[in-house]
Design an enzyme around this catalytic site. Structure first.
Site: not given
Length: 438
Positions: A411-412
């Site tokens: 998700h980064r």
């Protein structure tokens, strides 16, 4: 006297575990003949003799941990007894290197399947493929037509060694030469009788006890890779039921045609092609993060890793340039790489540089899961068990083939909305498989 030292075989390793010693004191060996089999967290390798001569001293045994620079053997080669020569430089290139894994463990121990399993489908498992044995022992057993399941292992982690094969052959020959005496008849149990299994009873008041088994190279790499993934990656998983009815129809039509050319056309081949084309359409999924420099790397190559469960542990061979291969060519690659993985013949080049991984956990009956990202990749697609489901299509109830897909992303650098769009893109290709051939 030539002192044979354990040398770095080209992977930057510092230590290893002796899996099997292939010679004994007094044996005469040729240059290049295998002396011992070593496991590391990166490779398995048969180490060859750097010189010809007679084995004078053996300082190692199966299960022993050794470090680079340790003197493992001494060979009488006619040289000065005071010589302390290092192994020849050519040893690195001569060593037969067999890759165990590179971050493969983080995918999860799911066996590769040349077909996506359909619910209620019965499969047959080859018992010998689940037995732990060194590659050399497997070769010897195959040459002697010996069933590995009948051999008693004595190696580390219950692994079958060449010596075990020879001992089994010797005992079988001895038994065959003995006269057979007629045993006294014993009453057979009636249909209502049962034979109680032998059970090891532990008193409830006994203190907690356990058996310990040293971690092999594969397990050590698993610990390292899974720890890295869970502590460094902000992972999330999205799931979607995908209608692959049209892919099912196309595969049914083309399966016999492919088989005539020696190709096993699988659902997995269609899925990998759909993933490759979707990655080409959405390059923001085919990425890696350079977090030290606050940069996102958009990968030019589309290399798809596939999880394969082998007797030596989980491996993830890589189909490189999958976007440039046809469905048939991908099917060939799947078979080739899976067979090489199970035979312990994968090269390091075939185990590295994946940009995305596909894990077929449907082959063990799972519908959904949260597959773990194979770092430094940023996403992985899990394939669940295909099932036949009634669905309303344009107001009409139809039987459709549904496959659950689970996609885990970092998700980064990958947003949830983009992950959803990617799954829909994969679904579009699988619902119109003719696009995979364009």
């Amino acid at each position: 006297m030539f002192k044979v030292k354990f040398a770095d075989i080209g992977e930057g390793l510092t230590e290893g575990t002796v899996a099997e010693v292939l010679v004994k004191v007094g044996d005469v060996v040729k240059e290049g003949q295998s002396l011992y089999f070593v496991e590391t967290d990166k490779v398995n390798s048969e180490i060859p003799a750097p010189v010809a001569g007679k084995i004078a001293v053996i300082n190692i045994k199966a299960g022993q941990e050794i470090k680079v620079g340790d003197v493992v053997m001494e060979i009488e080669d006619g040289s000065d007894t005071s010589a302390t020569s290092e192994p020849k430089a050519e040893t690195k290139s001569e060593a037969k290197v067999e890759v165990v894994e590179e971050n493969a463990s983080v995918v999860g121990a799911t066996p590769v399947s040349n077909d996506v399993i359909v619910r209620k489908q019965t499969t047959t498992v080859n018992k010998s493929s689940t037995i732990k044995a060194t590659p050399l022992a497997r070769k010897v057993a195959a040459d002697l037509n010996i069933d590995l399941s009948l051999v008693t292992p004595t190696g580390p982690n219950q692994r079958i060694l060449v010596a075990d094969i020879k001992n089994h052959q010797a005992s079988s020959t001895q038994l065959a030469s003995q006269p057979i005496s007629q045993p006294a008849p014993t009453p057979s149990p009636s249909a209502h009788q049962t034979i109680a299994p032998t059970i090891k009873v532990v008193e409830p008041s006994a203190p907690l006890s356990w058996d310990e088994v040293p971690m092999n190279g594969v397990r050590k790499a698993t610990v390292k890779a899974m720890t890295k993934s869970h502590t460094e990656i902000a992972a999330f998983t999205g799931m979607k039921n995908t209608d692959i009815t049209e892919t099912h129809k196309m595969r049914t039509e083309l399966k016999d045609h492919a088989a005539a050319s020696g190709i096993k056309l699988t659902y997995l081949a269609f899925i990998i092609k759909a993933v490759a084309k979707s990655l080409r359409d959405m390059p923001n999924i085919n990425v890696r993060g350079d977090f030290a420099n606050n940069k996102i790397q958009f990968m030019h190559n589309i290399n798809i890793g596939i999880a394969v469960d082998t007797p030596n542990g989980l491996m993830v061979p890589v189909i490189k340039g999958a976007d440039h291969l046809s469905v048939f060519e991908i099917a060939i690659k799947i078979s080739e790489l899976a067979n090489k993985a199970k035979d312990g013949k994968l090269t390091r080049a075939e185990m590295t540089e994946a940009t995305f991984t596909v894990s077929n956990f449907g082959s063990v009956g799972l519908d959904y899961a949260t597959p773990i990202i194979n770092s430094p990749e940023s996403a992985i697609l899990g394939v669940g068990t295909m099932s036949q489901t009634p669905l309303y299509i344009n107001g009409e109830l139809q039987k459709r083939f549904i496959m659950p897909l689970s996609m885990t992303c970092d998700h980064r650098i990958i947003d949830g909305a983009d992950a959803g769009r990617f799954l829909i893109k994969v679904q579009d290709y699988l619902s119109k498989p003719v696009l995979l051939f364009m």
